[in-house]
Enzyme design. Structure first.
Site, PDB file in Angstrom:
ATOM      1  N   PRO A 166      41.344  41.235  34.734  1.00 54.86           N
ATOM      2  CA  PRO A 166      40.851  41.269  36.109  1.00 54.86           C
ATOM      3  C   PRO A 166      40.176  42.570  36.507  1.00 54.86           C
ATOM      4  O   PRO A 166      39.626  42.659  37.597  1.00 54.86           O
ATOM      5  CB  PRO A 166      42.125  41.040  36.927  1.00 54.86           C
ATOM      6  CG  PRO A 166      43.213  41.589  36.064  1.00 54.86           C
ATOM      7  CD  PRO A 166      42.811  41.293  34.651  1.00 54.86           C
ATOM      8  N   ASP A 189      29.748  40.540  31.601  1.00 53.04           N
ATOM      9  CA  ASP A 189      29.595  39.920  32.908  1.00 53.04           C
ATOM     10  C   ASP A 189      29.514  40.970  34.012  1.00 53.04           C
ATOM     11  O   ASP A 189      29.987  42.100  33.867  1.00 53.04           O
ATOM     12  CB  ASP A 189      30.770  38.988  33.197  1.00 53.04           C
ATOM     13  CG  ASP A 189      30.612  37.629  32.542  1.00 53.04           C
ATOM     14  OD1 ASP A 189      29.512  37.346  32.049  1.00 53.04           O
ATOM     15  OD2 ASP A 189      31.595  36.862  32.515  1.00 53.04           O
ATOM     16  N   LYS A 218      26.798  36.767  36.131  1.00 51.26           N
ATOM     17  CA  LYS A 218      26.580  35.629  37.016  1.00 51.26           C
ATOM     18  C   LYS A 218      27.592  35.754  38.160  1.00 51.26           C
ATOM     19  O   LYS A 218      28.798  35.728  37.931  1.00 51.26           O
ATOM     20  CB  LYS A 218      26.791  34.298  36.278  1.00 51.26           C
ATOM     21  CG  LYS A 218      25.815  34.081  35.155  1.00 51.26           C
ATOM     22  CD  LYS A 218      25.950  32.695  34.567  1.00 51.26           C
ATOM     23  CE  LYS A 218      27.233  32.534  33.789  1.00 51.26           C
ATOM     24  NZ  LYS A 218      27.254  33.361  32.570  1.00 51.26           N
ATOM     25  N   GLY A 224      38.445  38.415  33.298  1.00 54.59           N
ATOM     26  CA  GLY A 224      39.603  37.526  33.222  1.00 54.59           C
ATOM     27  C   GLY A 224      39.800  36.979  31.830  1.00 54.59           C
ATOM     28  O   GLY A 224      39.753  37.711  30.843  1.00 54.59           O
ATOM     29  N   ASP A 225      39.999  35.666  31.749  1.00 50.38           N
ATOM     30  CA  ASP A 225      40.157  34.985  30.459  1.00 50.38           C
ATOM     31  C   ASP A 225      38.910  34.153  30.195  1.00 50.38           C
ATOM     32  O   ASP A 225      38.466  33.401  31.075  1.00 50.38           O
ATOM     33  CB  ASP A 225      41.396  34.082  30.489  1.00 50.38           C
ATOM     34  CG  ASP A 225      41.615  33.403  29.146  1.00 50.38           C
ATOM     35  OD1 ASP A 225      42.394  33.940  28.345  1.00 50.38           O
ATOM     36  OD2 ASP A 225      40.998  32.351  28.905  1.00 50.38           O
ATOM     37  N   MET A 275      36.760  31.949  42.916  1.00 46.93           N
ATOM     38  CA  MET A 275      35.381  32.004  43.425  1.00 46.93           C
ATOM     39  C   MET A 275      35.208  31.114  44.658  1.00 46.93           C
ATOM     40  O   MET A 275      34.183  30.447  44.832  1.00 46.93           O
ATOM     41  CB  MET A 275      34.391  31.578  42.321  1.00 46.93           C
ATOM     42  CG  MET A 275      34.523  32.396  41.048  1.00 46.93           C
ATOM     43  SD  MET A 275      33.731  31.637  39.610  1.00 46.93           S
ATOM     44  CE  MET A 275      34.831  30.241  39.284  1.00 46.93           C
TER      45      MET A 275
END
Length: 491
Positions: free
Chosen positions: A243, A266, A288, A320-321, A403
């Site tokens: 995270p 990311d 993104k 994250g994962d 999200m």
């Protein structure tokens, strides 16, 4: 317009700010000036002699400590039985002194600088152009720790911890590396193949507390030959960055980052995580994020394929994962269709970090017999139409919306339309695990207003379920508060 992923990213600093530049200086056979006869001067003399320096010591006989006198027979220590003067500096590589007063320290400092010699006055930072660190000695492996003079005891504590991590036999493995280097360089060209060899060498050296056996060198050179004759093949590893807190990275993720030739990361990956990656790796931001410019997934897939087919070790670094709302399935399918080896390193998903931050079990046995991870938006800018909202509105479960910040009002409305009580506890976390983390807790009916207050600029998680009933409005656990039964929130 979609963001182009074709340019190397400079959005993140490659190296964080440094208080001092760590430099390892070769003093073998070099002249060093040392003034003073104290125990502190004796320690510096011993350190310099261990580095092979020729030490010119300037102090009167009566001012020499026992520790310094004990070094008197060393062949590289020349004792000049008089105080220092301005004529001693020419030809010196370093100048050190232990001065009682600031006036003497300033005089020594100015004289050395005038001669163009780097200078250190012991325990007087104002008169130091360089500083000594706390040392872990596995020579030829040397670790030096500095706190820029702010906390010497902290540096010593760090050294003690590192001492326990580095086996004493490491010095023998490092010496073996020195003897093998030329032979390995002859067998393997500079680049990925040579790096693969040294990574295997490191794995072998850290797998034991024993020094290398007699036949180890031959076995390692055979390994180099095998690597040289093997075809050059690239690979892709999907790595979960967690995270945001770099301490939540797995050891396997760290190793992948350290071995990467190319990193496609990311937008939500923290700069602190990127700081741990291999310096030489080329980095491309392919982020993104909702409501912003983004790269097309097809472009990202093409980049991974192109780099891997060029023989590169590619890390696709995801917040994250990678297997939870990370489009990993699409990427794996494309890579496998191209015959490219792909591996996955899981990361701590944001929901787990949320539970840890709130100190709230998502599966408290009095409240939830299941946990659901739900995407909070669809590609057409609405809540997902395929979600079973009636099921999500049921009791005895915890739902985490990823999200979902911009869809908060619609999420609240859909759940209430399907029978969820407006008093059902909700928790919102923004930037979970990061220094700027923000949180809120309250009833479902207040979710839209709370989301407005939290803001939409940072990644948000929305947790819904009676497990969050122990939290106050600021998302803190209320001491002594007993969780109400899940039925208390039923309509």
């Amino acid at each position: 317009m979609p963001r182009s992923p074709l340019q190397q990213s400079d959005d993140h600093h490659r190296i964080a700010a440094l208080a001092k530049l760590p430099v390892f200086l070769d003093l073998s056979g070099k002249r060093v000036v040392l003034a003073g006869g104290s125990d502190a001067a004796a320690w510096k003399a011993e350190l310099l002699l261990a580095c092979g320096a020729e030490v010119d010591l300037y102090c009167e006989a009566g001012s020499m400590s026992d520790a310094l006198a004990a070094l008197g027979g060393h062949p590289q220590l020349r004792h000049h039985v008089h105080p220092w003067h301005c004529g001693i500096f020419p030809g010196a590589s370093l100048a050190l002194a232990d001065c009682e007063t600031d006036d003497e320290a300033q005089a020594f400092f100015c004289a050395a600088r005038a001669a163009g010699v780097p200078v250190n006055v012991i325990d007087k930072p104002a008169f130091c152009q360089f500083q000594f660190g706390s040392i872990v000695n596995r020579s030829p492996v040397i670790v030096s720790i500095s706190t820029s003079g702010a906390a010497p005891i902290l540096a010593q504590a760090i050294r003690q911890r590192i001492e326990t991590l580095l086996p004493p036999a490491l010095k023998h493995w490092a010496s073996l590396a020195q003897t093998l280097r030329d032979a390995v360089n002859q067998r393997l060209p500079q680049g990925p193949a040579r790096r693969v060899f040294w990574e295997r060498f490191v794995d072998r050296s850290f797998a034991t507390n024993a020094p290398p056996a007699g036949e180890t060198a031959t076995a390692l050179l055979n390994t180099a030959q095998e690597i040289a004759s093997a075809p050059r093949v690239g690979s892709v590893t999907l790595v979960g960055a967690g995270p945001g807190d770099p301490e939540l990275l797995t050891l396997k993720a760290m190793r992948a980052l350290q071995a990467a030739d190319v990193i496609l990361f990311d937008d939500l990956v923290s700069s602190e995580v990127l700081e741990l990656a291999r310096r030489e790796a080329k980095r491309f931001l392919v982020g993104k994020r909702g409501g912003r410019e983004s790269c097309r997934q097809e472009d990202i897939n093409d980049m991974m394929v192109r780099f891997a087919k060029a023989g590169k070790r590619v890390v696709r670094l995801k917040s994250g994962d990678p297997m939870i709302f990370g489009r990993a399935g699409e990427e794996i399918a494309r890579l496998e269709s191209e015959g490219i080896a792909v591996a996955v390193v899981p990361g701590i998903t944001a929901a787990s970090a949320m539970a840890a931050s709130l100190k709230t079990s998502l599966t408290n046995r009095h409240h939830a017999q299941q946990v659901r991870f739900v995407t909070g938006h669809s590609k057409d800018g609405d809540v997902p139409g395929t979600v079973d909202w009636a099921s999500l509105a049921g009791p005895n479960q915890t739902s985490i919306f990823y999200m979902g910040g911009r869809m908060a009002q619609r999420i609240e409305q859909r759940l209430r339309d399907n029978g969820m009580s407006p008093e059902t506890p909700v928790a919102i976390l923004s930037s979970v695990s990061r220094p700027q983390e923000r949180r809120w807790s309250g009833p479902l009916r207040n979710l839209p207003d709370a989301m407005q207050a939290i803001g939409y600029d940072q990644p948000v998680l929305i947790g819904i379920g009676s497990v969050f009933g122990e939290l106050d409005q600021d998302g803190q656990r209320m001491p002594g508060q007993v969780c109400r039964d899940a039925r208390a929130y039923a309509v």
